[in-house]
Design an enzyme around this catalytic site. Structure first.
Site, PDB file in Angstrom:
ATOM      1  N   ASP A 176     -22.652  18.533   6.064  1.00 24.17           N
ATOM      2  CA  ASP A 176     -21.566  19.090   5.264  1.00 24.17           C
ATOM      3  C   ASP A 176     -21.939  20.519   4.907  1.00 24.17           C
ATOM      4  OD1 ASP A 176     -19.187  17.463   3.440  1.00 24.17           O
ATOM      5  OD2 ASP A 176     -19.676  19.532   2.895  1.00 24.17           O
ATOM      6  N   GLY A 196       6.330  -0.182  -9.685  1.00 26.32           N
ATOM      7  CA  GLY A 196       5.661   0.386 -10.861  1.00 26.32           C
ATOM      8  C   GLY A 196       5.766   1.884 -10.875  1.00 26.32           C
ATOM      9  N   CYS A 210      -3.897  10.729  -0.097  1.00 26.90           N
ATOM     10  CA  CYS A 210      -3.362  10.487   1.259  1.00 26.90           C
ATOM     11  C   CYS A 210      -1.847  10.344   1.312  1.00 26.90           C
ATOM     12  CB  CYS A 210      -4.026   9.250   1.852  1.00 26.90           C
ATOM     13  SG  CYS A 210      -5.769   9.507   2.160  1.00 26.90           S
TER      14      CYS A 210
HETATM   15  C1  UDX Z   1      -3.900   4.844   1.810  1.00 28.22           C
HETATM   16  C2  UDX Z   1      -3.703   3.861   2.973  1.00 28.22           C
HETATM   17  O1  UDX Z   1      -3.537   2.535   2.449  1.00 28.22           O
HETATM   18  C3  UDX Z   1      -4.894   3.904   3.918  1.00 28.22           C
HETATM   19  O2  UDX Z   1      -4.671   3.054   5.035  1.00 28.22           O
HETATM   20  C4  UDX Z   1      -5.095   5.345   4.389  1.00 28.22           C
HETATM   21  O3  UDX Z   1      -6.239   5.424   5.207  1.00 28.22           O
HETATM   22  C5  UDX Z   1      -5.246   6.277   3.196  1.00 28.22           C
HETATM   23  O4  UDX Z   1      -4.132   6.144   2.329  1.00 28.22           O
HETATM   24  P1  UDX Z   1      -5.323   4.815  -0.455  1.00 28.22           P
HETATM   25  O5  UDX Z   1      -4.767   6.175  -0.711  1.00 28.22           O
HETATM   26  O6  UDX Z   1      -6.774   4.562  -0.680  1.00 28.22           O
HETATM   27  O7  UDX Z   1      -5.031   4.374   1.071  1.00 28.22           O
HETATM   28  O8  UDX Z   1      -4.543   3.812  -1.410  1.00 28.22           O
HETATM   29  P2  UDX Z   1      -3.525   2.588  -1.270  1.00 28.22           P
HETATM   30  O9  UDX Z   1      -4.229   1.328  -1.601  1.00 28.22           O
HETATM   31  O10 UDX Z   1      -2.750   2.639  -0.013  1.00 28.22           O
HETATM   32  O11 UDX Z   1      -2.556   2.910  -2.505  1.00 28.22           O
HETATM   33  C6  UDX Z   1      -1.845   4.150  -2.542  1.00 28.22           C
HETATM   34  C7  UDX Z   1      -1.020   4.245  -3.807  1.00 28.22           C
HETATM   35  O12 UDX Z   1       0.079   3.353  -3.748  1.00 28.22           O
HETATM   36  C8  UDX Z   1      -1.750   3.941  -5.104  1.00 28.22           C
HETATM   37  O13 UDX Z   1      -1.387   4.908  -6.074  1.00 28.22           O
HETATM   38  C9  UDX Z   1      -1.259   2.571  -5.483  1.00 28.22           C
HETATM   39  O14 UDX Z   1      -1.281   2.358  -6.877  1.00 28.22           O
HETATM   40  C10 UDX Z   1       0.171   2.607  -4.957  1.00 28.22           C
HETATM   41  N1  UDX Z   1       0.740   1.294  -4.629  1.00 28.22           N
HETATM   42  C11 UDX Z   1       0.184   0.509  -3.667  1.00 28.22           C
HETATM   43  C12 UDX Z   1       1.882   0.862  -5.291  1.00 28.22           C
HETATM   44  O15 UDX Z   1       2.416   1.559  -6.167  1.00 28.22           O
HETATM   45  N2  UDX Z   1       2.410  -0.360  -4.966  1.00 28.22           N
HETATM   46  C13 UDX Z   1       1.875  -1.157  -4.017  1.00 28.22           C
HETATM   47  O16 UDX Z   1       2.431  -2.241  -3.771  1.00 28.22           O
HETATM   48  C14 UDX Z   1       0.720  -0.708  -3.343  1.00 28.22           C
END
Ligand code: UDX
Length: 445
Positions: free
Chosen positions: A30, A256, A263
């Site tokens: 890095d 919610g 991401c």
């Molecule tokens: C996401 C993708 O899931 C993953 O495959 C990719 O590589 C990177 O982006 P991440 O950002 O770690 O992963 O979180 P994730 O678990 O997907 O949740 C994203 C957001 O959605 C969170 O803020 C979570 O609270 C929200 N969420 C998730 C909801 O509001 N409702 C849900 O049912 C699921």
């Protein structure tokens, strides 16, 4: 196999540790020397369950080595993983690919043996072909070949997602590249992980399409929540009922406060921007709606909080439980919880924020909010508790005990995480996003 990993942020650090765990000789590089030193000492720069334990384990094997010397990282490696960030460009929705460009250029400059460059970063479709063309014009053209192997890991489940992924995608331009990737992931393939070989552009598309679908699913249920609130229907029961249909599935239907993090918000915007460049903006206009629905959930939470405070936030004490964008993470990038906390603060409320892991990251971007060490401190004497990130410890709060702590027993559950009947039975007024208001069923003493 000797592997280099370029970029030791969330994705790269987890990938390097997991590759070493799988038996490869890994050198991780890095440009941030402090981060490299920290990782080399066995300390994690971020919170991720299980990461520090696995880091300690692989450091003792001698198979994982951290370096800030690019030559040392790249020299002799048969595979070079590019794991650098692609943040949103300042002033536009497009992804900023400058770190990917410089990582590939750095590998080309220092490669001294045949190797496969494997992009893992989320990039605009077409980036891999451009980089492949650029590599062909460098002095390393005889040594290096480019492929794309997108990453799908979720924060909080990063180790599990890397070692037991739903699928592996190999975007390649030759049989040799495909075989090399099969060798890298041989243990996962032997364990039955589905793997698909594609061209470069399809591999890039898989990642942005998957994130777009997940974001759309969340915004779909949140759009239903908006309607449920108008007709006194219950979005939680609706999500459960929809989920029994195997074609729909239960996952990612939790209504919610919507999605945040590093991401989903950035990736759907970058994908739309890329579609515009390609002359396909009409194909992705729905992603703009997905984004708008998502942002509206944060506004709705602030409006409901204001109403629960009698229409005036000024001088009211509010506890916001949660700062991370989701539980089991210390990541506050585009965190819905922090947005709501900051908006209530702007409206004049005295906002006290608690989070089990994300306080120091939150302080760095919102220094003017008050941060509390314990949930009790955050909730003492408040007029409203806003549950904004569904950490287990918030879901386990005893409403009977907390009743005597607060000034007014009011709870806004933005994540549909608590047992509403239990709380109203303990004397609380509860509003759950997508389910509406419930008055206390017992009189508070
Ligand atoms: C996401 C993708 O899931 C993953 O495959 C990719 O590589 C990177 O982006 P991440 O950002 O770690 O992963 O979180 P994730 O678990 O997907 O949740 C994203 C957001 O959605 C969170 O803020 C979570 O609270 C929200 N969420 C998730 C909801 O509001 N409702 C849900 O049912 C699921």
């Amino acid at each position: 196999m000797r592997i280099s990993v370029v970029g030791t942020g969330y994705l790269g650090a987890v990938h390097a540790v997991c590759m070493a765990h799988l038996g490869h000789e890994v050198s991780a590089y890095d440009t941030d020397a402090a981060k490299i030193d920290r990782l080399a000492s066995g300390a994690s720069p971020f919170y991720e369950p299980g990461f520090e334990e696995m880091l300690a384990e692989v450091l003792t094997t001698g198979r994982l080595h951290f370096t800030h010397d690019p030559k040392e990282a790249v020299s002799g490696a048969a595979v070079h993983f590019v794991c650098v960030g692609t943040p949103q460009s300042p002033g536009s929705n497009a992804a900023d690919v400058r770190y990917v460009n410089s990582a590939v250029a750095m590998i080309a400059e220092h490669a001294d043996s045949p190797g496969l460059v494997v992009g893992k970063s989320t990039v605009p479709v077409g980036t891999a072909q451009r980089l492949s063309d650029e590599l062909a014009g460098t002095a390393a053209s005889d040594l290096l070949e480019l492929s794309w192997n997108p990453e799908f890991l979720r924060e909080g489940k990063a180790i599990e997602d890397t070692l037991h992924p739903d699928r592996l995608i190999f975007g390649v331009t030759s049989e040799h590249a495909e075989k090399t990737l099969q060798q890298v992931y041989s243990r996962l393939i032997e364990a039955g992980t589905p793997h698909l070989t594609t061209d470069l552009a399809t591999a890039e598309m898989v990642k942005v399409a998957a994130n777009s679908f997940l974001a759309t699913k969340i915004s779909f249920i949140n759009a239903m929540a908006e309607v449920c609130e108008l007709v006194n229907a219950d979005v939680v029961t609706l999500g459960r009922a929809l989920g029994y249909d195997e074609r729909i599935g239960r996952k990612f239907l939790n209504a919610g406060l919507g999605f945040g993090g590093g991401c989903l918000p950035k990736d759907i915007r970058a994908f739309s921007a890329r579609a515009g460049e390609l002359g396909a903006s009409d194909s992705l206009t729905f992603l703009h709606e997905v984004d708008k629905i998502n942002v509206r959930r944060r506004e709705k939470a602030v409006t409901v909080a204001g109403a629960m405070l009698g229409g005036d936030c000024l001088g009211k004490n509010v506890a916001v439980l949660g700062a991370a964008f989701k539980p089991n993470s210390d990541d506050v990038r585009d965190s819905p919880a922090l947005n709501v906390a900051a908006a209530l603060h702007l409206k004049g409320a005295d906002v006290r924020v608690h989070d089990p892991r994300a306080i120091s990251n939150a302080k760095a971007i919102f220094p003017t909010l008050t941060y509390c060490e314990t949930v009790e401190d955050a909730c003492r004497n408040v007029d409203l508790i806003v549950l904004a990130t569904e950490w287990d410890e918030y879901c386990a709060i005893d409403p009977v005990a907390f009743r005597s702590l607060v000034r007014q027993p009011r709870l806004l559950d933005t994540r549909n995480a608590i047992d509403r009947d239990y709380w109203v039975g303990a004397g609380w007024s509860v509003y759950a996003l997508g389910r509406g208001a419930m008055a206390p069923t017992t009189k508070a003493e």
